[in-house]
Design an enzyme around this catalytic site. Structure first.
Site, PDB file in Angstrom:
ATOM      1  N   ASN A  10       5.850  14.081   5.863  1.00  8.83           N
ATOM      2  CA  ASN A  10       4.628  13.335   5.540  1.00  8.83           C
ATOM      3  C   ASN A  10       4.913  11.878   5.874  1.00  8.83           C
ATOM      4  OD1 ASN A  10       2.463  12.055   4.389  1.00  8.83           O
ATOM      5  ND2 ASN A  10       2.977  12.584   2.270  1.00  8.83           N
ATOM      6  N   LYS A  12       2.959   9.434   5.949  1.00  9.59           N
ATOM      7  CA  LYS A  12       2.125   8.486   5.183  1.00  9.59           C
ATOM      8  C   LYS A  12       1.560   7.404   6.111  1.00  9.59           C
ATOM      9  CE  LYS A  12       4.697   9.715   1.102  1.00  9.59           C
ATOM     10  NZ  LYS A  12       5.131   9.369  -0.244  1.00  9.59           N
ATOM     11  N   HIS A  98      -2.612  14.946  -2.175  1.00  6.29           N
ATOM     12  CA  HIS A  98      -1.356  14.235  -2.433  1.00  6.29           C
ATOM     13  C   HIS A  98      -1.582  13.267  -3.596  1.00  6.29           C
ATOM     14  CE1 HIS A  98       2.037  11.538  -1.975  1.00  6.29           C
ATOM     15  NE2 HIS A  98       2.623  12.489  -1.264  1.00  6.29           N
ATOM     16  N   GLU A 100      -0.791  10.354  -4.041  1.00  6.84           N
ATOM     17  CA  GLU A 100      -1.217   8.999  -3.644  1.00  6.84           C
ATOM     18  C   GLU A 100      -2.724   8.970  -3.384  1.00  6.84           C
ATOM     19  OE1 GLU A 100       1.733   8.516  -0.585  1.00  6.84           O
ATOM     20  OE2 GLU A 100       3.269   8.339  -2.136  1.00  6.84           O
ATOM     21  N   GLU A 168       5.227  18.132  -6.239  1.00  4.61           N
ATOM     22  CA  GLU A 168       5.820  16.801  -6.092  1.00  4.61           C
ATOM     23  C   GLU A 168       5.644  16.016  -7.387  1.00  4.61           C
ATOM     24  OE1 GLU A 168       5.841  15.579  -1.654  1.00  4.61           O
ATOM     25  OE2 GLU A 168       3.871  15.118  -2.452  1.00  4.61           O
ATOM     26  N   GLY A 174       9.353   8.692  -3.608  1.00  7.11           N
ATOM     27  CA  GLY A 174       9.761   7.379  -3.105  1.00  7.11           C
ATOM     28  C   GLY A 174      10.642   6.590  -4.055  1.00  7.11           C
ATOM     29  N   SER A 214      11.624  12.464  -3.056  1.00  6.09           N
ATOM     30  CA  SER A 214      12.982  11.965  -2.788  1.00  6.09           C
ATOM     31  C   SER A 214      13.932  13.034  -2.236  1.00  6.09           C
ATOM     32  CB  SER A 214      13.563  11.303  -4.039  1.00  6.09           C
ATOM     33  OG  SER A 214      12.799  10.158  -4.389  1.00  6.09           O
TER      34      SER A 214
HETATM   35  P1  PGA Z   1       9.365  10.862  -0.588  1.00  2.80           P
HETATM   36  O1  PGA Z   1       7.822  11.291  -0.511  1.00  2.80           O
HETATM   37  O2  PGA Z   1      10.158  11.911   0.136  1.00  2.80           O
HETATM   38  O3  PGA Z   1       9.419   9.521   0.101  1.00  2.80           O
HETATM   39  O4  PGA Z   1       9.727  10.783  -2.016  1.00  2.80           O
HETATM   40  C1  PGA Z   1       7.434  12.637  -0.607  1.00  2.80           C
HETATM   41  C2  PGA Z   1       5.937  12.752  -0.521  1.00  2.80           C
HETATM   42  O5  PGA Z   1       5.232  11.913  -1.096  1.00  2.80           O
HETATM   43  O6  PGA Z   1       5.412  13.685   0.102  1.00  2.80           O
END
Ligand code: PGA
Length: 253
Positions: A10, A12, A98, A100, A168, A174, A214
């Protein structure tokens, strides 16, 4: 039937044209070296570079996905992108719900469900994201929250062929923090139970449930060797060819 591990990136809101093409070419070259990979690969770049990334992936067994779509086929929705526009560009997947988007764009389970129905109708496979906040986790509500999200966000006629779930934990995205392996296995097993109730045992047993939050080369094996973890949704570490491919290799791909 064994569930084929899905290694999904992803990206982003990262990657201008040249960066995205470089990254895609690097991943394509490495995946080609694997010959017949035992895993499925997926990259989800921003809308703006989908078409260029598609070209850069030519000949490699790497699927293309988007990070969101609208539920309508077309019409007066300024700034939005329809599922058919994504299939036009060669996408076969779309990430929906997601955390976000749930946070930044106030997306509800109902909205995610509507988007998923439309995506499936257009022939896209969906990666539907769920996960608890730290507050919900501390209150002991992780499984209840994830169950609600599954029941609300996943269309009733979803199948293992058109839907992938990504668990997640919001607080792990992140941050470099992760749940323990046993926490992850507990949630994934509970998610599969809810899927079985909602979609039937057959679908639930075949449906892939990814872990995200992560994921790095150093922890991939620990998570991906768990019985109910069928792949990873990778943010930060999917932006580097070496890290993305090391996660795949460490996961047995
Ligand atoms: P990350 O993000 O691996 O940077 O923690 C995962 C995601 O949001 O899909």
């Amino acid at each position: 039937m064994a569930r084929k591990t899905l290694i999904a990136g992803n990206w982003k809101m990262n990657g201008r044209l040249a960066d995205g093409v470089d990254l895609a070419k690097g991943i394509a070259a490495e995946v080609k070296k694997l010959g017949k990979p035992s895993c499925e690969f997926l990259v989800c770049p921003p809308f703006t570079i989908l078409s260029s990334v598609k070209k850069a992936l030519r000949g490699a067994k790497v699927a293309l996905g988007a990070q969101d779509c609208h539920f309508a086929e077309k019409g007066a929705h300024t700034g939005d992108i329809s599922p058919l526009m994504l299939t036009d560009l060669g996408c076969s997947y779309v990430i929906l719900g997601h955390s976000e988007r749930r946070a930044d764009h106030f997306e509800s389970n109902e909205l995610v469900n509507k988007k998923a129905v439309a995506a499936h109708q257009a022939g896209l496979k969906t990666v539907i994201c769920i996960g608890e906040t730290l507050e919900q986790r501390d209150a002991g509500k992780t499984i209840a929250v994830c169950s609600d999200q599954i029941l609300g966000s996943v269309p009733d006629d979803s199948t293992a062929a058109d839907t992938v779930i990504a668990y997640e934990p919001v607080w792990a995205i992140g941050t470099g923090k992760t749940p323990t392996a046993s926490d992850v296995e507990e949630v994934h097993a509970a998610v599969r139970k809810v899927l079985a109730k909602k979609l039937g045992k057959g679908n639930a047993n075949k449906m892939r449930i990814l872990y995200g939050g992560s994921v790095k080369p150093s922890n991939a094996k620990e998570f991906l060797s768990l019985p109910d973890v069928d792949g990873a949704l990778i943010g930060g570490a999917s932006l580097k060819v070496e890290d993305f491919m090391a996660i795949a290799k460490n996961s047995g791909c």
